[in-house]
Design a protein around this motif. Structure first.
Motif, PDB file in Angstrom:
ATOM      1  N   GLY A  51     -11.684  -6.015 -15.893  1.00 24.38           N
ATOM      2  CA  GLY A  51     -11.118  -4.669 -15.877  1.00 24.38           C
ATOM      3  C   GLY A  51     -10.060  -4.439 -14.813  1.00 24.38           C
ATOM      4  O   GLY A  51      -9.422  -3.397 -14.790  1.00 24.38           O
ATOM      5  N   SER A  52      -9.879  -5.399 -13.919  1.00 19.45           N
ATOM      6  CA  SER A  52      -8.858  -5.234 -12.885  1.00 19.45           C
ATOM      7  C   SER A  52      -7.483  -5.575 -13.454  1.00 19.45           C
ATOM      8  O   SER A  52      -7.367  -6.305 -14.440  1.00 19.45           O
ATOM      9  CB  SER A  52      -9.162  -6.132 -11.687  1.00 19.45           C
ATOM     10  N   CYS A  53      -6.457  -5.018 -12.830  1.00 24.62           N
ATOM     11  CA  CYS A  53      -5.096  -5.259 -13.304  1.00 24.62           C
ATOM     12  C   CYS A  53      -4.118  -5.087 -12.141  1.00 24.62           C
ATOM     13  O   CYS A  53      -4.178  -4.080 -11.416  1.00 24.62           O
ATOM     14  CB  CYS A  53      -4.733  -4.290 -14.417  1.00 24.62           C
ATOM     15  N   VAL A  54      -3.248  -6.050 -11.967  1.00 19.79           N
ATOM     16  CA  VAL A  54      -2.249  -6.006 -10.897  1.00 19.79           C
ATOM     17  C   VAL A  54      -1.308  -4.828 -11.095  1.00 19.79           C
ATOM     18  O   VAL A  54      -0.976  -4.123 -10.140  1.00 19.79           O
ATOM     19  CB  VAL A  54      -1.449  -7.330 -10.859  1.00 19.79           C
ATOM     20  N   ARG A  55      -0.878  -4.598 -12.324  1.00 17.92           N
ATOM     21  CA  ARG A  55       0.048  -3.489 -12.592  1.00 17.92           C
ATOM     22  C   ARG A  55      -0.590  -2.145 -12.278  1.00 17.92           C
ATOM     23  O   ARG A  55       0.046  -1.257 -11.718  1.00 17.92           O
ATOM     24  CB  ARG A  55       0.490  -3.521 -14.048  1.00 17.92           C
ATOM     25  N   LEU A  56      -1.847  -1.984 -12.646  1.00 19.36           N
ATOM     26  CA  LEU A  56      -2.549  -0.725 -12.386  1.00 19.36           C
ATOM     27  C   LEU A  56      -2.748  -0.522 -10.880  1.00 19.36           C
ATOM     28  O   LEU A  56      -2.572   0.587 -10.371  1.00 19.36           O
ATOM     29  CB  LEU A  56      -3.889  -0.711 -13.117  1.00 19.36           C
ATOM     30  N   ALA A  57      -3.072  -1.586 -10.165  1.00 16.50           N
ATOM     31  CA  ALA A  57      -3.233  -1.494  -8.711  1.00 16.50           C
ATOM     32  C   ALA A  57      -1.913  -1.112  -8.043  1.00 16.50           C
ATOM     33  O   ALA A  57      -1.886  -0.256  -7.150  1.00 16.50           O
ATOM     34  CB  ALA A  57      -3.753  -2.813  -8.159  1.00 16.50           C
ATOM     35  N   ASP A  58      -0.823  -1.729  -8.474  1.00 14.64           N
ATOM     36  CA  ASP A  58       0.502  -1.393  -7.917  1.00 14.64           C
ATOM     37  C   ASP A  58       0.877   0.053  -8.204  1.00 14.64           C
ATOM     38  O   ASP A  58       1.428   0.750  -7.352  1.00 14.64           O
ATOM     39  CB  ASP A  58       1.576  -2.324  -8.472  1.00 14.64           C
ATOM     40  N   ALA A  59       0.591   0.505  -9.408  1.00 14.02           N
ATOM     41  CA  ALA A  59       0.897   1.896  -9.776  1.00 14.02           C
ATOM     42  C   ALA A  59       0.091   2.855  -8.908  1.00 14.02           C
ATOM     43  O   ALA A  59       0.613   3.877  -8.455  1.00 14.02           O
ATOM     44  CB  ALA A  59       0.595   2.130 -11.252  1.00 14.02           C
ATOM     45  N   GLY A  60      -1.157   2.524  -8.676  1.00 18.32           N
ATOM     46  CA  GLY A  60      -1.994   3.366  -7.826  1.00 18.32           C
ATOM     47  C   GLY A  60      -1.454   3.458  -6.409  1.00 18.32           C
ATOM     48  O   GLY A  60      -1.438   4.539  -5.811  1.00 18.32           O
ATOM     49  N   GLU A  61      -0.987   2.337  -5.864  1.00 23.07           N
ATOM     50  CA  GLU A  61      -0.405   2.343  -4.520  1.00 23.07           C
ATOM     51  C   GLU A  61       0.846   3.208  -4.465  1.00 23.07           C
ATOM     52  O   GLU A  61       1.050   3.964  -3.512  1.00 23.07           O
ATOM     53  CB  GLU A  61      -0.061   0.923  -4.088  1.00 23.07           C
ATOM     54  N   THR A  62       1.672   3.111  -5.479  1.00 22.09           N
ATOM     55  CA  THR A  62       2.899   3.914  -5.537  1.00 22.09           C
ATOM     56  C   THR A  62       2.575   5.399  -5.571  1.00 22.09           C
ATOM     57  O   THR A  62       3.173   6.202  -4.843  1.00 22.09           O
ATOM     58  CB  THR A  62       3.736   3.528  -6.774  1.00 22.09           C
ATOM     59  N   LEU A  63       1.610   5.783  -6.406  1.00 20.77           N
ATOM     60  CA  LEU A  63       1.242   7.200  -6.508  1.00 20.77           C
ATOM     61  C   LEU A  63       0.596   7.716  -5.224  1.00 20.77           C
ATOM     62  O   LEU A  63       0.881   8.840  -4.794  1.00 20.77           O
ATOM     63  CB  LEU A  63       0.305   7.407  -7.701  1.00 20.77           C
ATOM     64  N   ARG A  64      -0.251   6.909  -4.592  1.00 20.08           N
ATOM     65  CA  ARG A  64      -0.865   7.335  -3.325  1.00 20.08           C
ATOM     66  C   ARG A  64       0.186   7.529  -2.242  1.00 20.08           C
ATOM     67  O   ARG A  64       0.145   8.506  -1.484  1.00 20.08           O
ATOM     68  CB  ARG A  64      -1.913   6.317  -2.876  1.00 20.08           C
ATOM     69  N   ALA A  65       1.140   6.598  -2.160  1.00 22.24           N
ATOM     70  CA  ALA A  65       2.205   6.713  -1.152  1.00 22.24           C
ATOM     71  C   ALA A  65       3.037   7.970  -1.393  1.00 22.24           C
ATOM     72  O   ALA A  65       3.398   8.679  -0.444  1.00 22.24           O
ATOM     73  CB  ALA A  65       3.093   5.466  -1.193  1.00 22.24           C
ATOM     74  N   TRP A  66       3.342   8.266  -2.640  1.00 21.05           N
ATOM     75  CA  TRP A  66       4.130   9.455  -2.970  1.00 21.05           C
ATOM     76  C   TRP A  66       3.369  10.726  -2.601  1.00 21.05           C
ATOM     77  O   TRP A  66       3.933  11.647  -2.013  1.00 21.05           O
ATOM     78  CB  TRP A  66       4.485   9.447  -4.450  1.00 21.05           C
ATOM     79  N   ARG A  67       2.096  10.775  -2.923  1.00 21.22           N
ATOM     80  CA  ARG A  67       1.291  11.962  -2.578  1.00 21.22           C
ATOM     81  C   ARG A  67       1.200  12.149  -1.080  1.00 21.22           C
ATOM     82  O   ARG A  67       1.304  13.272  -0.583  1.00 21.22           O
ATOM     83  CB  ARG A  67      -0.107  11.833  -3.180  1.00 21.22           C
ATOM     84  N   ASP A  68       1.000  11.044  -0.340  1.00 16.02           N
ATOM     85  CA  ASP A  68       0.924  11.140   1.115  1.00 16.02           C
ATOM     86  C   ASP A  68       2.238  11.629   1.701  1.00 16.02           C
ATOM     87  O   ASP A  68       2.262  12.465   2.594  1.00 16.02           O
ATOM     88  CB  ASP A  68       0.571   9.778   1.723  1.00 16.02           C
ATOM     89  N   ARG A  69       3.360  11.126   1.201  1.00 12.49           N
ATOM     90  CA  ARG A  69       4.667  11.525   1.700  1.00 12.49           C
ATOM     91  C   ARG A  69       4.961  12.978   1.350  1.00 12.49           C
ATOM     92  O   ARG A  69       5.551  13.714   2.135  1.00 12.49           O
ATOM     93  CB  ARG A  69       5.748  10.626   1.105  1.00 12.49           C
ATOM     94  N   LYS A  70       4.534  13.400   0.157  1.00 13.39           N
ATOM     95  CA  LYS A  70       4.807  14.759  -0.291  1.00 13.39           C
ATOM     96  C   LYS A  70       4.041  15.793   0.529  1.00 13.39           C
ATOM     97  O   LYS A  70       4.510  16.906   0.762  1.00 13.39           O
ATOM     98  CB  LYS A  70       4.429  14.879  -1.767  1.00 13.39           C
ATOM     99  N   ARG A  71       2.853  15.442   1.004  1.00  9.04           N
ATOM    100  CA  ARG A  71       2.035  16.365   1.813  1.00  9.04           C
ATOM    101  C   ARG A  71       2.655  16.650   3.163  1.00  9.04           C
ATOM    102  O   ARG A  71       2.415  17.682   3.764  1.00  9.04           O
ATOM    103  CB  ARG A  71       0.645  15.777   2.033  1.00  9.04           C
ATOM    104  N   ARG A  72       3.438  15.729   3.678  1.00  9.27           N
ATOM    105  CA  ARG A  72       4.008  15.886   5.027  1.00  9.27           C
ATOM    106  C   ARG A  72       5.197  16.766   5.048  1.00  9.27           C
ATOM    107  O   ARG A  72       5.871  17.190   4.334  1.00  9.27           O
ATOM    108  CB  ARG A  72       4.391  14.530   5.597  1.00  9.27           C
TER     109      ARG A  72
END
Length: 56
Positions: free
Chosen positions: A35-56
């Motif tokens: 069930g793991s996927c490199v593409r899904l993990a990368d997408a998750g990192e991108t979305l987390r970084a965007w949310r963190d940056r947007k909060r600041r």
């Protein structure tokens, strides 16, 4: 008069959202049997970084 519009997220963030949506519906060619996927993990990192940056 200038009307303030919310800016759209960057292209990479939009594509990361599409990757997550796709994986909720079916597996891609890189998905592993566990069930793991490199593409899904990368997408998750991108979305987390965007949310963190947007909060600041």
């Amino acid at each position: 008069m200038y009307e303030h519009r919310a800016t759209e997220p960057p292209f990479a963030v939009l594509m990361a959202g599409y990757v997550v949506d796709f994986h909720h519906r079916s597996a891609c060619s890189r998905c592993r049997p566990d069930g793991s996927c490199v593409r899904l993990a990368d997408a998750g990192e991108t979305l987390r970084a965007w949310r963190d940056r947007k909060r600041r």
